[in-house]
Write an enzyme that holds these catalytic residues in place. Sequence first.
Site, PDB file in Angstrom:
ATOM      1  N   TYR A 140      -6.079  10.790   3.951  1.00  0.00           N
ATOM      2  CA  TYR A 140      -4.588  11.220   3.725  1.00  0.00           C
ATOM      3  C   TYR A 140      -4.452  12.086   2.304  1.00  0.00           C
ATOM      4  O   TYR A 140      -5.621  12.313   1.734  1.00  0.00           O
ATOM      5  CB  TYR A 140      -3.733   9.784   3.697  1.00  0.00           C
ATOM      6  CG  TYR A 140      -3.921   9.237   5.140  1.00  0.00           C
ATOM      7  CD1 TYR A 140      -3.371   9.989   6.008  1.00  0.00           C
ATOM      8  CD2 TYR A 140      -4.210   7.907   5.276  1.00  0.00           C
ATOM      9  CE1 TYR A 140      -3.065   9.163   7.437  1.00  0.00           C
ATOM     10  CE2 TYR A 140      -4.247   7.230   6.534  1.00  0.00           C
ATOM     11  CZ  TYR A 140      -3.667   8.182   7.546  1.00  0.00           C
ATOM     12  OH  TYR A 140      -3.860   7.568   8.797  1.00  0.00           O
ATOM     13  N   ARG A 159      -7.567   2.259  -2.763  1.00  0.00           N
ATOM     14  CA  ARG A 159      -8.529   2.272  -1.683  1.00  0.00           C
ATOM     15  C   ARG A 159      -9.195   3.587  -1.544  1.00  0.00           C
ATOM     16  O   ARG A 159      -8.440   4.474  -1.524  1.00  0.00           O
ATOM     17  CB  ARG A 159      -7.671   1.614  -0.366  1.00  0.00           C
ATOM     18  CG  ARG A 159      -8.738   1.357   0.678  1.00  0.00           C
ATOM     19  CD  ARG A 159      -8.080   1.132   2.125  1.00  0.00           C
ATOM     20  NE  ARG A 159      -8.747   0.219   2.807  1.00  0.00           N
ATOM     21  CZ  ARG A 159      -8.777  -0.220   4.112  1.00  0.00           C
ATOM     22  NH1 ARG A 159      -7.980   0.443   4.844  1.00  0.00           N
ATOM     23  NH2 ARG A 159      -9.577  -1.050   4.774  1.00  0.00           N
ATOM     24  N   GLN A 181       0.928  -1.344  -0.021  1.00  0.00           N
ATOM     25  CA  GLN A 181       0.093   0.045   0.072  1.00  0.00           C
ATOM     26  C   GLN A 181       0.919   1.086   0.028  1.00  0.00           C
ATOM     27  O   GLN A 181       1.765   1.419   0.977  1.00  0.00           O
ATOM     28  CB  GLN A 181      -0.990  -0.038   1.295  1.00  0.00           C
ATOM     29  CG  GLN A 181      -1.959   1.158   1.055  1.00  0.00           C
ATOM     30  CD  GLN A 181      -2.737   1.531   2.257  1.00  0.00           C
ATOM     31  OE1 GLN A 181      -2.243   1.797   3.410  1.00  0.00           O
ATOM     32  NE2 GLN A 181      -3.999   1.214   2.065  1.00  0.00           N
TER      33      GLN A 181
END
Length: 367
Positions: free
Chosen positions: A186, A233, A100
């Site tokens: 984020y 994601r 990730q």
Amino acid sequence: MNNTLFQPLQLGRHTLNNRIVMPPMTRSRATQPGNEANEIMATYYAQRASAGLIVAEGTQISPMGQGYAWTPGIYTQAQIDGWKKTTAAVHEKGGVIFAQLWHVGRVTHPDNIGGEQPISSSALKAEGVKVFIDNCTQEPGFVDVVEPREMTKADIQMVIAQYRQAALNAIEAGFDGIELHAANGYLVNQFIDSEANNRTDEYGGSIENRLRFLNEVVSALVEAVGADRVGVRLAPFTSLNGTVDATPAETYTAAAALLNKHNIVYLHIAEVDWDDAPETPNSFKHAVRKAFSGVLIYAGKYDAEKAQKTVADGLADMIGFGRPYVANPDLPERIRNGYALADHDPATLFGGAEQGLTDYRVYAASA
């Protein structure tokens, strides 16, 4: 009864043994200095290699991308070499593992990024958000985040290049693919969500403009390593780290349609998972299924029964189980057989060493 979670699935170039995903979970065990993945992390992931897919913990793409103490990076040769230990260990057990790729944007503190001011879509502080820093003890020290500076066009191009290089580094490290972390407040999420983005240029304002950074990053990733090795994601309805969108269903259905054009291998949606959280609307799940034709993963508050039904109903192809994977390295076997799940120790989630990471036993050993 035929359990849909244990039907094989094609994910790009890999045939997965089951539909169970170990999603990314920050554990803050990287070797210091250098934020390098290490042997205990390799053991941890190898213990859980029976998952259909492992997505390794968030891994910063640059020094500025780090939000918390002791998290691993993937931008130096030593970090790449550290991750090779994990990928080799997982592959030896027959597992499939994606990296990730993570840039936290404003969700950090100067102490975690060499004294620099954080960067974001806009100069908007994430109110009420804390991160942990290394305060020279074994316990992380929590501090408030600070106001970031708005990224210039040059910053944007630099970060896109860092994502691209990180993807190449991940493949060099032996990962089977990469997941772009565009969720949980984020950096990419800070461009997408309306309340975190007050830009007046082509990266702000309309949904199309707020999705532009996502579009450009994914374009770079696909060009670098191939669409069949890229997942993304998203977290449409969360307000994690102070990032909120005014019209999440509309925004994230558009994001799913955009990602479908890139032909990425999967879309991973993080649902709201705190107590008393609202359910993700079924109407949204149907809209996403219609907009995105690749493998669709949902994660958040799923138990075996709910997961099986969601896959059987065709709303998802795979289901992520986060917290249960901390204390249950053999989670698929426990689900298959209806075995009880062990509880994790919250005190050992972040930082430390083997305790609370690799010392949880499989069911036969604990019975």
